[in-house]
Design an enzyme around this catalytic site. Structure first.
Site, PDB file in Angstrom:
ATOM      1  N   LYS A  22       0.845  -1.213   0.000  1.00 33.44           N
ATOM      2  CA  LYS A  22       0.000   0.000   0.000  1.00 33.44           C
ATOM      3  C   LYS A  22       0.872   1.252   0.000  1.00 33.44           C
ATOM      4  CE  LYS A  22      -1.747   1.522   4.082  1.00 33.44           C
ATOM      5  NZ  LYS A  22      -1.367   2.907   4.378  1.00 33.44           N
ATOM      6  N   ASN A  23       1.898   1.255   0.863  1.00 31.60           N
ATOM      7  CA  ASN A  23       2.694   2.477   1.024  1.00 31.60           C
ATOM      8  C   ASN A  23       3.646   2.733  -0.147  1.00 31.60           C
ATOM      9  OD1 ASN A  23       1.376   2.938   3.366  1.00 31.60           O
ATOM     10  ND2 ASN A  23       3.100   2.462   4.731  1.00 31.60           N
ATOM     11  N   ARG A  94      -4.293  10.608   4.608  1.00 30.38           N
ATOM     12  CA  ARG A  94      -3.143  11.503   4.779  1.00 30.38           C
ATOM     13  C   ARG A  94      -2.270  11.523   3.533  1.00 30.38           C
ATOM     14  NH1 ARG A  94      -1.121  14.547   8.444  1.00 30.38           N
ATOM     15  NH2 ARG A  94       0.844  14.098   7.416  1.00 30.38           N
ATOM     16  N   CYS A 118      -4.051  12.650  12.810  1.00 23.74           N
ATOM     17  CA  CYS A 118      -4.823  11.403  12.860  1.00 23.74           C
ATOM     18  C   CYS A 118      -4.581  10.765  14.211  1.00 23.74           C
ATOM     19  CB  CYS A 118      -4.447  10.477  11.726  1.00 23.74           C
ATOM     20  SG  CYS A 118      -2.834   9.782  11.929  1.00 23.74           S
ATOM     21  N   ARG A 123       1.300  14.650  13.036  1.00 25.17           N
ATOM     22  CA  ARG A 123       1.784  14.463  11.663  1.00 25.17           C
ATOM     23  C   ARG A 123       1.844  15.773  10.867  1.00 25.17           C
ATOM     24  NH1 ARG A 123      -0.756   8.765   9.675  1.00 25.17           N
ATOM     25  NH2 ARG A 123       1.181   8.541   8.543  1.00 25.17           N
ATOM     26  N   LEU A 127       8.232  19.550   6.840  1.00 19.51           N
ATOM     27  CA  LEU A 127       9.410  19.121   6.061  1.00 19.51           C
ATOM     28  C   LEU A 127       9.102  19.065   4.564  1.00 19.51           C
ATOM     29  CD1 LEU A 127      10.688  16.324   8.476  1.00 19.51           C
ATOM     30  CD2 LEU A 127      11.598  18.634   8.210  1.00 19.51           C
ATOM     31  N   ASP A 307       4.998   0.569  12.097  1.00 21.30           N
ATOM     32  CA  ASP A 307       3.771  -0.080  11.614  1.00 21.30           C
ATOM     33  C   ASP A 307       3.644  -1.541  12.062  1.00 21.30           C
ATOM     34  OD1 ASP A 307       3.044   2.257  10.394  1.00 21.30           O
ATOM     35  OD2 ASP A 307       3.363   1.589   8.342  1.00 21.30           O
ATOM     36  N   ARG A 399      -8.256  -0.538   5.336  1.00 24.55           N
ATOM     37  CA  ARG A 399      -7.388   0.434   4.670  1.00 24.55           C
ATOM     38  C   ARG A 399      -6.053  -0.211   4.290  1.00 24.55           C
ATOM     39  NH1 ARG A 399      -5.675   4.325   8.323  1.00 24.55           N
ATOM     40  NH2 ARG A 399      -4.311   4.708   6.574  1.00 24.55           N
TER      41      ARG A 399
HETATM   42  C1  UD1 Z   1       4.623   6.759   6.284  1.00 23.52           C
HETATM   43  C2  UD1 Z   1       3.716   5.560   6.139  1.00 23.52           C
HETATM   44  C3  UD1 Z   1       3.221   5.108   7.507  1.00 23.52           C
HETATM   45  C4  UD1 Z   1       4.391   4.869   8.452  1.00 23.52           C
HETATM   46  C5  UD1 Z   1       5.327   6.082   8.479  1.00 23.52           C
HETATM   47  C6  UD1 Z   1       6.595   5.848   9.279  1.00 23.52           C
HETATM   48  C7  UD1 Z   1       2.738   5.915   3.968  1.00 23.52           C
HETATM   49  C8  UD1 Z   1       1.513   6.232   3.163  1.00 23.52           C
HETATM   50  N1  UD1 Z   1       2.590   5.920   5.295  1.00 23.52           N
HETATM   51  O1  UD1 Z   1       3.849   7.816   6.833  1.00 23.52           O
HETATM   52  O2  UD1 Z   1       2.484   3.900   7.342  1.00 23.52           O
HETATM   53  O3  UD1 Z   1       3.919   4.622   9.750  1.00 23.52           O
HETATM   54  O4  UD1 Z   1       5.713   6.433   7.131  1.00 23.52           O
HETATM   55  O5  UD1 Z   1       7.281   4.733   8.809  1.00 23.52           O
HETATM   56  O6  UD1 Z   1       3.786   5.634   3.414  1.00 23.52           O
HETATM   57  N2  UD1 Z   1       7.109  14.537  10.424  1.00 23.52           N
HETATM   58  C9  UD1 Z   1       7.327  15.874  10.708  1.00 23.52           C
HETATM   59  N3  UD1 Z   1       7.226  16.778   9.680  1.00 23.52           N
HETATM   60  C10 UD1 Z   1       6.924  16.397   8.395  1.00 23.52           C
HETATM   61  C11 UD1 Z   1       6.716  15.023   8.130  1.00 23.52           C
HETATM   62  C12 UD1 Z   1       6.812  14.126   9.168  1.00 23.52           C
HETATM   63  O7  UD1 Z   1       7.596  16.243  11.848  1.00 23.52           O
HETATM   64  O8  UD1 Z   1       6.860  17.268   7.514  1.00 23.52           O
HETATM   65  C13 UD1 Z   1       7.189  13.555  11.530  1.00 23.52           C
HETATM   66  C14 UD1 Z   1       5.826  12.858  11.764  1.00 23.52           C
HETATM   67  O9  UD1 Z   1       4.984  13.635  12.597  1.00 23.52           O
HETATM   68  C15 UD1 Z   1       6.243  11.566  12.410  1.00 23.52           C
HETATM   69  C16 UD1 Z   1       7.603  11.263  11.741  1.00 23.52           C
HETATM   70  O10 UD1 Z   1       8.036  12.492  11.156  1.00 23.52           O
HETATM   71  O11 UD1 Z   1       6.444  11.763  13.792  1.00 23.52           O
HETATM   72  C17 UD1 Z   1       7.512  10.198  10.659  1.00 23.52           C
HETATM   73  O12 UD1 Z   1       6.578  10.593   9.674  1.00 23.52           O
HETATM   74  P1  UD1 Z   1       6.733  10.190   8.153  1.00 23.52           P
HETATM   75  O13 UD1 Z   1       7.966   9.368   7.971  1.00 23.52           O
HETATM   76  O14 UD1 Z   1       6.575  11.421   7.328  1.00 23.52           O
HETATM   77  O15 UD1 Z   1       5.467   9.269   7.941  1.00 23.52           O
HETATM   78  P2  UD1 Z   1       4.389   9.312   6.780  1.00 23.52           P
HETATM   79  O16 UD1 Z   1       5.040   9.562   5.469  1.00 23.52           O
HETATM   80  O17 UD1 Z   1       3.254  10.193   7.190  1.00 23.52           O
END
Ligand code: UD1
Length: 420
Positions: A22-23, A94, A118, A123, A127, A307, A399
């Site tokens: 999925k990801n 998201r 969420c 989240r 960045l 996850d 999902r």
């Molecule tokens: C993706 C995965 C999700 C997984 C996560 C971490 C998808 C669709 N989802 O989510 O299943 O749990 O990676 O492996 O691929 N953060 C910031 N600022 C930002 C972006 C992120 O502070 O701009 C923080 C987030 O709040 C979180 C951490 O970074 O604490 C990791 O987030 P991120 O790696 O971005 O996860 P997702 O891409 O949302």
């Protein structure tokens, strides 16, 4: 509201096929915006999140032709146009924010709602925005809408991520492929799903190096063309079945996996004394031994995946002694602790650590899937518990797990869907 009724099962035994990830599929669908023609994506997991991403693409004029039987999607961007990304759909997943990078690259501007937080954490998207800004975009945030504009086009640059965010790495890569000059992203995420996205973009003609390392270099090109791509296997779905096999003392062969992507999970299971056999693209789990306590700290890849944390918590709940899970990625990813507590698990939360004291038995209860992986953890717990568990809010589970009920029934699990 549909629910799952789950009960301890006599013998869990058999084979399970893993779907495409999925990801990986979600960012690849978003990246198809960058193509000037047709792309064919194979091994698509037709999950609700994937269907919502397809609707988001259709809403901006992209033709989507789904072949569910062949697990394939044909995408044609010839009628694509730019407009504010549909709010009703954005708020559902998201990953919708992954449209920002490719739309910005293709049209020089994008208007999209904040994806919001969420259950598992706030989240933020700072960045992602930092990357777009560095590439020359202006960003305006008003009333929850983000307007991103690069009137003079995006220009390659050096971007350092304060944290290796998966989504930010993907969005910045997609924004950079058509930028002028070279972009270097440092401290980027190294997840296999990012490597899959890069392989997809490169097969459309992008010039990206360093996928799977902490530094990715992107040489901008003027356009991207047609391609065919097969999605990598879902390592989290596979890992869930391995933990389920161990927890239920079953014997499961998980087919169509990439063993390399699952090292953190299989290493932990082996450390717990779970018997694991890995051969080519099959992993077998035998839950016959007495398991040992271990501690887990969630980390960006190749560390232990956040996850998989809830599923391991269910397993640890029934192992004598104390195990500790330290969650370092999401600040609120212990919602399943209360639900497991309703089933008799003994778990305390202190800060970002959960202390799990194994109990002799857990019991079936009425519980709720608070998020996707928490839901998977409750199915695992329900299959080990005395009596029937009623799991609500199963739309979360759907999902990320395609046909989970049928797959589990085939290996002897007592799981039934009810509607009330
Ligand atoms: C993706 C995965 C999700 C997984 C996560 C971490 C998808 C669709 N989802 O989510 O299943 O749990 O990676 O492996 O691929 N953060 C910031 N600022 C930002 C972006 C992120 O502070 O701009 C923080 C987030 O709040 C979180 C951490 O970074 O604490 C990791 O987030 P991120 O790696 O971005 O996860 P997702 O891409 O949302």
């Amino acid at each position: 509201m549909e629910k799952f009724l789950v009960e301890k099962s006599r013998k869990i035994k058999g084979t399970i096929n893993v779907e495409g990830a999925k990801n990986a599929c979600l960012p690849i669908l978003a990246a198809s915006i960058l193509s000037n023609g047709k792309t064919i994506i194979k091994r698509v997991p037709f999950l609700s999140d994937v269907n919502i991403m397809c609707s988001l693409l259709q809403d901006i004029g992209i033709d989507i032709n789904k072949n569910i039987k062949d697990k394939t999607i044909e995408i044609d961007t010839k009628n694509i146009f730019n407009k504010e990304v549909c709010y009703e759909l954005v708020k559902k997943i998201r990953a919708s924010f992954l449209l920002a990078g490719p739309l910005l690259a293709r049209f020089g501007k994008v208007s999209i709602q904040m994806p919001g937080g969420c259950a598992i954490g706030v989240r933020p998207i700072d960045l992602h925005l930092k990357g777009f800004k560095a590439l020359g975009a202006n960003i305006n945030q008003k009333h929850g809408i983000i307007e991103i504009d690069a009137k003079d086009g995006l220009v390659g640059t050096e971007i350092y991520l304060d944290f290796p965010s998966v989504g930010a790495t993907e969005n910045i890569i997609m924004a950079s492929v058509l930028a002028k000059g070279e972009t270097t992203i440092s401290n980027c995420a190294t997840e296999p799903e990012i490597v899959d996205l890069i392989d997809f973009l490169n097969s459309m003609g992008a010039k990206i190096e360093g996928g799977g390392t902490e530094t990715i270099k992107i040489k901008g090109v003027t356009s991207l063309n047609n391609c065919q791509h097969t999605i990598i296997p879902d390592r989290i779905e596979a890992g869930t079945f391995l933990v389920l096999g161990a927890a239920t003392k079953g014997e499961i062969s998980v087919l169509n996996v990439n063993c390399e992507h699952l090292k953190a999970v299989t290493s932990k299971l082996k450390e717990m004394n779970v018997e694991i056999e890995e051969k080519d693209n099959i992993i077998r789990v035998f839950g016959k031994n007495i398991f040992k306590n271990v501690d887990i700290k969630t980390m960006p890849y190749p560390g232990f995946p956040t996850d998989m944390q809830p599923q391991f918590m269910s397993l640890m709940s029934t192992i004598n002694g104390t195990s500790i899970i330290n969650e370092t990625i999401f600040e609120n990813r212990f919602m399943h602790v209360c639900e497991l507590g309703l089933m008799g698990a003994n778990i305390k939360v202190e800060g970002n650590s959960a202390i799990i004291n194994g109990v002799d038995k857990i019991t079936g209860s009425k519980v709720k899937a608070t998020d996707l992986r928490a839901g998977a953890a409750l199915i695992i717990a329900g299959l080990c518990a005395e009596g029937v568990s009623e799991i609500g809010d199963i739309y979360h589970i759907e999902r990320g797990y395609y046909n989970i009920e049928e797959k589990l029934k085939q290996i002897g699990a007592n799981i039934k869907r009810i509607d009330n």
